[in-house]
Design a protein around this motif. Sequence first.
Motif, PDB file in Angstrom:
ATOM      1  N   ILE A 117       5.376   4.439   2.903  1.00 32.02           N
ATOM      2  CA  ILE A 117       5.803   5.481   3.851  1.00 32.02           C
ATOM      3  C   ILE A 117       6.516   4.832   5.045  1.00 32.02           C
ATOM      4  CG2 ILE A 117       4.987   7.258   5.462  1.00 32.02           C
ATOM      5  CD1 ILE A 117       2.604   7.720   3.500  1.00 32.02           C
ATOM      6  N   LEU A 141      -4.593  -2.049  -4.249  1.00 30.40           N
ATOM      7  CA  LEU A 141      -3.798  -1.247  -3.300  1.00 30.40           C
ATOM      8  C   LEU A 141      -2.327  -1.555  -3.536  1.00 30.40           C
ATOM      9  CD1 LEU A 141      -6.068  -2.091  -0.309  1.00 30.40           C
ATOM     10  CD2 LEU A 141      -5.626   0.249  -1.053  1.00 30.40           C
ATOM     11  N   MET A 142      -1.507  -0.515  -3.680  1.00 29.03           N
ATOM     12  CA  MET A 142      -0.066  -0.739  -3.824  1.00 29.03           C
ATOM     13  C   MET A 142       0.677   0.573  -3.622  1.00 29.03           C
ATOM     14  SD  MET A 142       2.085  -2.643  -6.837  1.00 29.03           S
ATOM     15  CE  MET A 142       0.851  -3.891  -7.100  1.00 29.03           C
ATOM     16  N   PRO A 201       1.973   6.423  -3.732  1.00 29.37           N
ATOM     17  CA  PRO A 201       0.809   5.562  -3.529  1.00 29.37           C
ATOM     18  C   PRO A 201       0.276   5.157  -4.916  1.00 29.37           C
ATOM     19  CG  PRO A 201       0.589   7.672  -2.381  1.00 29.37           C
ATOM     20  CD  PRO A 201       1.669   7.811  -3.404  1.00 29.37           C
ATOM     21  N   SER A 218      -1.484  17.382   2.263  1.00 31.42           N
ATOM     22  CA  SER A 218      -2.798  16.750   2.275  1.00 31.42           C
ATOM     23  C   SER A 218      -3.837  17.694   2.872  1.00 31.42           C
ATOM     24  CB  SER A 218      -2.763  15.467   3.108  1.00 31.42           C
ATOM     25  OG  SER A 218      -2.290  14.378   2.351  1.00 31.42           O
ATOM     26  N   THR A 240      -1.824   3.082  -5.565  1.00 31.49           N
ATOM     27  CA  THR A 240      -3.267   2.886  -5.409  1.00 31.49           C
ATOM     28  C   THR A 240      -4.053   3.949  -6.178  1.00 31.49           C
ATOM     29  OG1 THR A 240      -2.768   2.181  -3.157  1.00 31.49           O
ATOM     30  CG2 THR A 240      -5.063   2.702  -3.635  1.00 31.49           C
ATOM     31  N   LYS A 241      -3.496   5.135  -6.251  1.00 31.17           N
ATOM     32  CA  LYS A 241      -4.249   6.283  -6.775  1.00 31.17           C
ATOM     33  C   LYS A 241      -4.009   6.460  -8.267  1.00 31.17           C
ATOM     34  CE  LYS A 241      -5.958   6.667  -2.856  1.00 31.17           C
ATOM     35  NZ  LYS A 241      -5.329   7.191  -1.676  1.00 31.17           N
ATOM     36  N   ALA A 245       2.175  11.825  -4.056  1.00 33.48           N
ATOM     37  CA  ALA A 245       0.858  11.309  -4.432  1.00 33.48           C
ATOM     38  C   ALA A 245       0.114  12.281  -5.339  1.00 33.48           C
ATOM     39  CB  ALA A 245       0.025  11.044  -3.176  1.00 33.48           C
ATOM     40  N   TYR A 272       0.138  13.762   5.147  1.00 26.00           N
ATOM     41  CA  TYR A 272      -0.955  12.779   5.096  1.00 26.00           C
ATOM     42  C   TYR A 272      -1.176  12.209   6.513  1.00 26.00           C
ATOM     43  CZ  TYR A 272      -2.977   8.178   3.805  1.00 26.00           C
ATOM     44  OH  TYR A 272      -3.746   7.056   3.699  1.00 26.00           O
ATOM     45  N   SER A 298       0.856  -1.189   0.000  1.00 28.60           N
ATOM     46  CA  SER A 298       0.000   0.000   0.000  1.00 28.60           C
ATOM     47  C   SER A 298       0.893   1.239   0.000  1.00 28.60           C
ATOM     48  CB  SER A 298      -0.916   0.030   1.240  1.00 28.60           C
ATOM     49  OG  SER A 298      -0.135   0.273   2.396  1.00 28.60           O
ATOM     50  N   GLY A 299       0.285   2.382  -0.226  1.00 27.49           N
ATOM     51  CA  GLY A 299       1.053   3.626  -0.142  1.00 27.49           C
ATOM     52  C   GLY A 299       1.545   3.864   1.275  1.00 27.49           C
ATOM     53  N   LEU A 300       0.699   3.539   2.258  1.00 30.00           N
ATOM     54  CA  LEU A 300       1.116   3.733   3.649  1.00 30.00           C
ATOM     55  C   LEU A 300       2.282   2.805   4.001  1.00 30.00           C
ATOM     56  CD1 LEU A 300       0.775   5.132   6.342  1.00 30.00           C
ATOM     57  CD2 LEU A 300      -1.078   3.550   6.884  1.00 30.00           C
ATOM     58  N   GLU A 346       5.748  16.868   1.727  1.00 28.13           N
ATOM     59  CA  GLU A 346       4.598  16.530   0.889  1.00 28.13           C
ATOM     60  C   GLU A 346       4.115  17.844   0.307  1.00 28.13           C
ATOM     61  OE1 GLU A 346       1.601  14.060   2.857  1.00 28.13           O
ATOM     62  OE2 GLU A 346       0.127  14.833   1.428  1.00 28.13           O
ATOM     63  N   ASP A 380       6.340  12.616  -0.361  1.00 31.29           N
ATOM     64  CA  ASP A 380       5.164  11.875  -0.793  1.00 31.29           C
ATOM     65  C   ASP A 380       4.678  12.563  -2.065  1.00 31.29           C
ATOM     66  OD1 ASP A 380       2.508  11.033  -1.225  1.00 31.29           O
ATOM     67  OD2 ASP A 380       2.186  10.621   0.903  1.00 31.29           O
TER      68      ASP A 380
HETATM   69  C1  LIG Z   1      -0.952  11.770   0.175  1.00 35.98           C
HETATM   70  C2  LIG Z   1      -1.178  10.305   0.388  1.00 35.98           C
HETATM   71  N1  LIG Z   1      -0.126   9.542   0.676  1.00 35.98           N
HETATM   72  C3  LIG Z   1      -0.265   8.209   0.900  1.00 35.98           C
HETATM   73  C4  LIG Z   1      -1.501   7.609   0.825  1.00 35.98           C
HETATM   74  C5  LIG Z   1      -1.598   6.140   1.156  1.00 35.98           C
HETATM   75  O1  LIG Z   1      -1.890   5.344   0.070  1.00 35.98           O
HETATM   76  P1  LIG Z   1      -2.664   3.946   0.291  1.00 35.98           P
HETATM   77  O2  LIG Z   1      -4.102   4.254   0.319  1.00 35.98           O
HETATM   78  O3  LIG Z   1      -2.236   3.122  -0.894  1.00 35.98           O
HETATM   79  O4  LIG Z   1      -2.139   3.351   1.579  1.00 35.98           O
HETATM   80  C6  LIG Z   1      -2.635   8.375   0.517  1.00 35.98           C
HETATM   81  C7  LIG Z   1      -3.968   7.755   0.474  1.00 35.98           C
HETATM   82  O5  LIG Z   1      -4.983   8.420   0.472  1.00 35.98           O
HETATM   83  C8  LIG Z   1      -2.454   9.767   0.291  1.00 35.98           C
HETATM   84  O6  LIG Z   1      -3.495  10.556   0.015  1.00 35.98           O
END
Ligand SMILES: Cc1ncc(COP(=O)(O)O)c(C=O)c1O
Length: 327
Positions: A101, A229-230, A217, A170, A219-220, A197, A122, A96-98, A166, A195
């Motif tokens: 991180i 999710l990745m 991320p 966010s 995922t987005k 994203a 975030y 996942s993106g998290l 970032e 980040d």
């Molecule tokens: C700025 C940002 N970083 C990281 C993430 C985490 O990504 P993931 O949903 O794949 O864990 C998100 C998810 O919304 C995000 O908005």
Amino acid sequence: MSQSPQPGPSIDTLIAEAGRGLELPIRTANPPVVRASTVLFDTLAQAAEAGRGTAAGERHASTYGTVGTQTTFALVDALAAIEGQGHDCRAALMPSGLAAISTALLGFLSPGDHMLMTDSVYGPARVLAQGMLARLGVRTTFFDPGIDADGLAGLVRPETKVLYLESPGSYTFELQDVPALAALARSRGIVSMIDNAWASPMFARPFDWGIDISILPLTKYWSGHADLLMGAVVARTEVWPRLWEAVRQLGMCVGGDDAWLVLRGLRTVGVRMRAHQENALAVARWLERQPGVARVLHPALPGHPGHELWRRDFTGASGLFSFEIAG
Ligand SMILES: Cc1ncc(COP(=O)(O)O)c(C=O)c1O
């Protein structure tokens, strides 16, 4: 100070072609899906050779499915080329993106270390800093995203190891002077991470800004279809060994099916991002005219406090912005 990459193909050409360097029995636009835990070898010598490559995180060396397969190797090659855009980078995949991180932070922080993190980060990254990282003895200072390099220099401690950015932030979309902050970090031996994203590879080039590690991320925007999710961490080769150590020790990996879906999705990220940009700006401009809206927080609108930085550093805007309701 921003840094010049090797001259190379345009971002659209990279997106169309990246990740096709693998030798496969049949040349296809994208590689086949490989699902694997056990990896087979004909000789012990081959297995030993692959083991050495695996330990070093070399491209295309695998002794077990967690390390990678043809499908994930094609994806990491594509990500390193597209996000790196001419810089010498390597990429690793996370579930996942998290996870991208947390792996990046755990890889570069130890008990007693200090991190500088933007206050507009975030939310779950803040929770990680204040939760598990604090429990492990890592201290974090959250700084005003509008800080300049002199202000940031005043927050650096002897034990500061990571600068985490970032931009835009966010939820509140503050822009940061990333090249200036990354240059300060480099001059003090601090690893800089961002980040990325919001902008996707279409509209930002973090490694031109002097960043060491870009967190994606997938995922987005990269995968683009809300069906997986990745995450990925793309790192300059200088900092890659430390990142790879964290990836291996934490057991971070993804399955072949999802990796293949990201490869397929990213081929259209260019057209999708241009549509996101156009549609979001139309909605943002409409919102600006509504009496019930106090403020629209979109970096590409001239009234946004970070608009000049956005014009200087970005080549476009994604679909994500926010607004304040009057009262
Ligand atoms: C700025 C940002 N970083 C990281 C993430 C985490 O990504 P993931 O949903 O794949 O864990 C998100 C998810 O919304 C995000 O908005």
